[in-house]
Design a protein around this motif. Structure first.
Motif, mmCIF file in Angstrom:
data_model
loop_
_atom_site.group_PDB
_atom_site.id
_atom_site.type_symbol
_atom_site.label_atom_id
_atom_site.label_comp_id
_atom_site.label_asym_id
_atom_site.label_seq_id
_atom_site.Cartn_x
_atom_site.Cartn_y
_atom_site.Cartn_z
ATOM 1 N N LEU A 189 12.817 4.115 -4.516
ATOM 2 C CA LEU A 189 11.733 4.499 -3.616
ATOM 3 C C LEU A 189 12.084 5.852 -2.999
ATOM 4 O O LEU A 189 13.262 6.146 -2.750
ATOM 5 C CB LEU A 189 11.554 3.454 -2.500
ATOM 6 C CG LEU A 189 11.177 2.031 -2.925
ATOM 7 C CD1 LEU A 189 11.361 1.074 -1.766
ATOM 8 C CD2 LEU A 189 9.741 1.983 -3.407
ATOM 9 N N GLU A 190 11.072 6.665 -2.732
ATOM 10 C CA GLU A 190 11.307 7.973 -2.133
ATOM 11 C C GLU A 190 10.572 8.079 -0.796
ATOM 12 O O GLU A 190 9.685 7.286 -0.486
ATOM 13 C CB GLU A 190 10.845 9.078 -3.083
ATOM 14 C CG GLU A 190 11.613 9.078 -4.407
ATOM 15 C CD GLU A 190 11.265 10.266 -5.282
ATOM 16 O OE1 GLU A 190 10.558 11.166 -4.794
ATOM 17 O OE2 GLU A 190 11.705 10.295 -6.450
ATOM 18 N N ASN A 191 10.996 9.090 -0.019
ATOM 19 C CA ASN A 191 10.351 9.400 1.277
ATOM 20 C C ASN A 191 10.281 8.196 2.238
ATOM 21 O O ASN A 191 9.188 7.728 2.562
ATOM 22 C CB ASN A 191 8.942 9.956 1.036
ATOM 23 C CG ASN A 191 8.929 11.198 0.201
ATOM 24 O OD1 ASN A 191 9.755 12.078 0.398
ATOM 25 N ND2 ASN A 191 8.025 11.267 -0.756
ATOM 26 N N GLY A 219 0.795 -1.223 0.000
ATOM 27 C CA GLY A 219 0.000 0.000 0.000
ATOM 28 C C GLY A 219 0.827 1.272 0.000
ATOM 29 O O GLY A 219 0.311 2.349 -0.296
ATOM 30 N N LYS A 220 2.112 1.186 0.330
ATOM 31 C CA LYS A 220 2.961 2.376 0.395
ATOM 32 C C LYS A 220 3.783 2.591 -0.870
ATOM 33 O O LYS A 220 4.501 3.578 -0.987
ATOM 34 C CB LYS A 220 3.906 2.284 1.601
ATOM 35 C CG LYS A 220 3.177 2.296 2.939
ATOM 36 C CD LYS A 220 4.170 2.271 4.089
ATOM 37 C CE LYS A 220 3.442 2.320 5.451
ATOM 38 N NZ LYS A 220 4.380 2.291 6.584
ATOM 39 N N LEU A 221 3.700 1.629 -1.817
ATOM 40 C CA LEU A 221 4.531 1.749 -3.017
ATOM 41 C C LEU A 221 4.179 2.992 -3.825
ATOM 42 O O LEU A 221 5.056 3.695 -4.335
ATOM 43 C CB LEU A 221 4.380 0.494 -3.885
ATOM 44 C CG LEU A 221 4.951 -0.793 -3.290
ATOM 45 C CD1 LEU A 221 4.626 -1.971 -4.194
ATOM 46 C CD2 LEU A 221 6.470 -0.683 -3.110
ATOM 47 N N THR A 244 0.394 -4.774 -6.486
ATOM 48 C CA THR A 244 0.771 -6.079 -5.918
ATOM 49 C C THR A 244 2.211 -6.146 -5.436
ATOM 50 O O THR A 244 2.562 -7.040 -4.671
ATOM 51 C CB THR A 244 0.561 -7.180 -6.965
ATOM 52 O OG1 THR A 244 1.440 -6.939 -8.078
ATOM 53 C CG2 THR A 244 -0.885 -7.211 -7.451
ATOM 54 N N GLY A 245 3.057 -5.239 -5.920
ATOM 55 C CA GLY A 245 4.485 -5.306 -5.585
ATOM 56 C C GLY A 245 5.246 -6.279 -6.455
ATOM 57 O O GLY A 245 6.416 -6.560 -6.207
ATOM 58 N N LYS A 264 6.430 6.573 -4.611
ATOM 59 C CA LYS A 264 6.830 6.745 -6.010
ATOM 60 C C LYS A 264 7.764 5.633 -6.470
ATOM 61 O O LYS A 264 8.806 5.874 -7.103
ATOM 62 C CB LYS A 264 7.486 8.106 -6.232
ATOM 63 C CG LYS A 264 6.590 9.284 -5.886
ATOM 64 C CD LYS A 264 7.302 10.612 -6.115
ATOM 65 C CE LYS A 264 6.411 11.795 -5.737
ATOM 66 N NZ LYS A 264 7.089 13.093 -5.923
ATOM 67 N N ALA A 265 7.392 4.387 -6.123
ATOM 68 C CA ALA A 265 8.222 3.247 -6.514
ATOM 69 C C ALA A 265 8.261 3.139 -8.035
ATOM 70 O O ALA A 265 7.252 3.255 -8.712
ATOM 71 C CB ALA A 265 7.660 1.965 -5.911
ATOM 72 N N ARG A 266 9.444 2.913 -8.576
ATOM 73 C CA ARG A 266 9.608 2.802 -10.022
ATOM 74 C C ARG A 266 10.866 1.994 -10.331
ATOM 75 O O ARG A 266 11.780 1.895 -9.511
ATOM 76 C CB ARG A 266 9.696 4.184 -10.674
ATOM 77 C CG ARG A 266 10.875 5.015 -10.185
ATOM 78 C CD ARG A 266 10.790 6.433 -10.700
ATOM 79 N NE ARG A 266 11.895 7.259 -10.274
ATOM 80 C CZ ARG A 266 11.954 7.920 -9.126
ATOM 81 N NH1 ARG A 266 10.934 7.826 -8.260
ATOM 82 N NH2 ARG A 266 13.007 8.663 -8.829
#
Length: 401
Positions: A107-109, A53-55, A78-79, A59-61
């Motif tokens: 990943l950020e933050n 839920g936090k991806l 889904t990750g 801003k996961a990329r």
């Protein structure tokens, strides 16, 4: 003085903790080439311990390493790491035994960077192929039993067990096949005369040569051996060297003479006239070098890039007027020149920055690369003076703070 020393120590400690939190090691996946787009490779969220839920909020990329193509993507719901584009192992890595794509999860933050190494496995999606559909020989009827005639090598773009594993010919009363393994890998074959030829009984022979790989299912390719029976040609050409070696800078202009090969034939007339040609040339060497069939001069005919390929190995065949042949190896080592400028890639950047941000706060990740080798590839980085930023270096990555 004491307060300043304490602040410096605090900044160093912050930088050390930042290095631990920002770059978090490698993740490795292994799967076959030519997987369909959208195929799930693995779940990276579970692997690195991040809640799915936090991806999106972080801003996961997936980024590619340097200027390479992005072959993987992340499903934020889904990750899962999924295949994003066609992966052709032969196009990416040629005949190299290991094929690894380098991707990165950002990943950020807070900032995190996970390197993803994708090991691409070969599948048997290529068939053996001969350079020519017909292999021609003109053999004297006086040729003695046991005489050997080198055949063209079949090329298979696949590697390992999926490459060419064996050769065979259809049963005949005059010839058998001898298969030879090369020291650097690969196989070639020879026709061996088992029964003397008789031109008065048979002027021509046609034999089918088959090359088979070791994949599942097996793939094969064929060529036709056409033998014309003639009168005596007693000597095959002999090269002046078994192996020719040359060194060439990668910025050499077209038509540069690399080396001149030479073979002599003790016969006279048409039996002693020697012509030269490349035997099988790999895809990497094709159109890069040319060979004069009469003089034996090898020249540069295409673009040479040390970063793409640093060594070329080719087999050269000398053939006399009636078809006897011999071969020699040509090895060309390419030397590096400083022909690539460093590339800078901004992996992440916080902008604008609040004026009350605390010293030591990371604000960006910058990746610096130079494709040249050794000292030509060593990069020194500087930051503009009199600006309120500092940086530290971790491998090829620079963290601004």
């Amino acid at each position: 003085m004491g307060h300043k020393a304490f602040s410096t120590l605090g900044l160093l400690l912050g930088v050390f903790l930042l290095a631990l939190q920002t770059v978090c090691g490698d993740v490795a996946y292994s799967f076959p080439e030519e997987m369909k787009r959208g195929t799930v490779v693995g779940n990276i969220a579970k692997y690195i311990g991040v809640e799915v839920g936090k991806l999106g909020a972080r801003k996961a990329r997936i980024d590619a390493d340097g200027n390479s193509k992005r072959y993987c993507d992340i499903n934020l719901s889904t990750g899962d790491i999924i295949v994003a584009d066609r992966i052709d192992r032969e196009g990416l890595c040629g005949k190299r035994a290991s094929c690894v794509l380098k991707q990165e999860l950002v990943l950020e933050n807070p900032l995190e960077l996970h390197r993803i190494n994708v090991h691409v496995q070969d599948i048997n999606d290529n068939s053996p192929q001969f350079k020519k559909d017909t292999i021609k020989f003109e053999i004297s009827e006086s040729a003695s039993k046991g005489s050997r005639y080198r055949l063209d090598e079949a090329h298979d773009a696949d590697v390992g067990q999926n490459a060419v594993q064996r050769y065979s010919i259809e049963t005949n009363e005059n010839f058998r096949l001898n298969v030879i393994s090369k020291s650097g890998g690969g196989k070639y074959s020879e026709l061996v005369l088992e029964k003397e030829l008789d031109r008065e009984q048979q002027q021509e022979l046609t034999i089918v040569l088959v090359a088979t790989d070791g994949g599942t299912p097996q793939r094969s390719g064929t060529a036709v051996i056409h033998v014309v029976v003639l009168d005596a040609n007693d000597n095959a050409p002999v090269f002046s060297q078994a192996v020719y070696k040359a060194s060439l800078p990668e910025n050499s202009p077209l038509d540069t003479v690399v080396v001149t090969v030479s073979a002599s034939d003790a016969d006279e007339g048409v039996n002693g006239e020697v012509t030269y040609e490349f035997d099988h040339i790999s895809d990497e060497s094709n159109n890069v070098f040319s060979l004069d069939p009469t003089t034996g001069e090898v020249k540069v005919s295409g673009s040479i890039d040390y970063e793409e390929l640093s060594t070329y190995e080719m087999q050269i065949t000398a053939k006399d007027g009636l078809g006897l042949v011999s071969s020699s190896i040509l090895i060309i080592d390419i030397t590096d020149v400083n022909d690539n400028a460093p590339d800078t890639f901004i992996k992440s950047l916080t902008n604008p920055i609040p004026e009350n941000v605390s010293p030591g706060t990371e604000v960006g990740i910058i990746n610096v690369q130079d494709r040249d080798s050794e000292s030509n590839g060593q990069v020194r980085c500087f930051i503009q003076q009199n600006v309120p930023f500092n940086w530290f270096r971790l491998s090829k990555t620079i963290i601004l703070w």
